[in-house]
Design an enzyme around this catalytic site. Sequence first.
Site, short mmCIF file in Angstrom:
data_model
loop_
_atom_site.label_atom_id
_atom_site.label_comp_id
_atom_site.label_asym_id
_atom_site.label_seq_id
_atom_site.Cartn_x
_atom_site.Cartn_y
_atom_site.Cartn_z
N GLU A 1 -4.57 35.52 9.15
CA GLU A 1 -5.19 36.75 8.67
C GLU A 1 -6.34 36.46 7.73
O GLU A 1 -7.38 37.12 7.75
CB GLU A 1 -4.15 37.63 7.96
CG GLU A 1 -3.06 38.18 8.86
CD GLU A 1 -1.90 37.21 9.02
OE1 GLU A 1 -2.01 36.06 8.56
OE2 GLU A 1 -0.88 37.62 9.61
N MET B 1 -2.84 20.08 5.31
CA MET B 1 -3.31 21.44 5.57
C MET B 1 -4.84 21.48 5.49
O MET B 1 -5.47 20.68 4.79
CB MET B 1 -2.71 22.41 4.54
CG MET B 1 -1.19 22.44 4.52
SD MET B 1 -0.46 22.87 6.11
CE MET B 1 -1.02 24.56 6.28
N LEU C 1 -9.07 32.38 19.45
CA LEU C 1 -10.52 32.48 19.29
C LEU C 1 -11.10 31.34 18.46
O LEU C 1 -12.28 31.03 18.58
CB LEU C 1 -10.89 33.82 18.64
CG LEU C 1 -10.65 35.05 19.51
CD1 LEU C 1 -10.96 36.32 18.73
CD2 LEU C 1 -11.49 34.99 20.78
N GLU C 2 -10.27 30.73 17.63
CA GLU C 2 -10.76 29.61 16.82
C GLU C 2 -11.26 28.47 17.70
O GLU C 2 -12.40 28.01 17.53
CB GLU C 2 -9.68 29.17 15.83
CG GLU C 2 -9.39 30.23 14.78
CD GLU C 2 -8.14 29.94 13.96
OE1 GLU C 2 -7.92 30.64 12.96
OE2 GLU C 2 -7.37 29.01 14.33
#
Length: 431
Positions: free
Chosen positions: A59, A315, A343-344
Amino acid sequence: MALFVYTSLCYLALPFGMVLHLLFIWRRPEFRAGFFQRYGWLPKKQHHPVLIHAASVGELNAIAPLINAIISHLKLPVLVTTTSVTGQARCQQLFAANDRVSWAFLPFDLGLANKLMLWRVKPRAVLLVETELWPNLIASCARKKIPTILVNGRLSERSAKGYARWPWLVAPMLQKITALLVQDQATAQRFLSLGAASNTVSVLGSLKYDLVMPDSYLDVTTMVAGGLCFVCGSTRSGEEASLLQAWSQLPARIEGTLVLVPRHPQRFEEVADLCQQSGLPWLRYTQVSKPSNAQIPSFIDSQQHSRRVLLVDAMGVLFDFYRRADVVFVGGSLADKGGHNPLEPATLGKPVLMGPNCFNFTQVCDQLEQVQALKVTTSAHLLKDMTALLIDPLLRESMGAAGAQLVNQQKGALARNLLFIEAVFEQALKE
């Protein structure tokens, strides 16, 4: 009455919840940060900020361009709240250099916690991302006449059925929201059927298509040099075992590196055990990322097997591996988690492979599949579909190009959302 019942149940559960919360953070030290923020004690770093709540990394990545636009175009400070620790880490990574952005954890949906947060922060508006609908928070904002806007709203058929079980709570909550800015017509219809007022629902498209990839990135070429690079992003429990098995059974002529990027850091050790059990040569990212590490040449030139495994136990580097990928598998889709954002990799022109559980991104996956930029597979067909993509460079190239073209064609939701939000802010100032 409905809100009173909901709030009463929350308070009745509070003592047990606090005990569970304390036990949880005792077992998981990474969740200790922001303990008091979970109960409303948020930092007062900005003057009347726009409060934007994005639950986690996906998000936050989707909403980041809108946050930047609010800062640069509307000249307003922003407080970003998240639910997950990984979301908080991503927020710091994105906005650490921007003193107009602060961040915190969103409190639990308790009346007193929300009142304390709103009293301390004094937001001029609250933007909730995708499906972050919290009855007490929305009601508290309505009482204080703080505009509350759902941005990039989405509601799967499964989620809509869940909300429909609580019509006495959901319909009044939706009617207190200033505006619901949703991704597609199907989502709009689901919100209307749950009781949202028709004049508050607007279809503006998905902000995910306006994803801005960072300019500077880590060069991971030496970590995956030699052969093909198959990146599996945001993987969930059960998926790594299937991917490792399929990777080990590929035809002998396919050589390269399988890159596993688990969604949650607490699973790094679990996935490391799976890599060890696979019998394939493997290393951790934190080992090969050290410039002087002598294991890199032996890992790359391993004679044990033509295929290697790299476990990314860090990360914030997923996009860097997506850039190097020849094929991308997007996780959470073989597992029944609804899938993560395809979509990334598509933005970067990469062919995408996903499992059948894509309900978090139904419209996006359908569009990518229609232009043949995405292939939906199953555990039973994973080996076959991986092989087809990895042996055919022309297929990979055509799928990647189709995905990048679709993303470019669908851009524009950012500008539409910004115009709508600006109009809501101006109306609020007049009242």
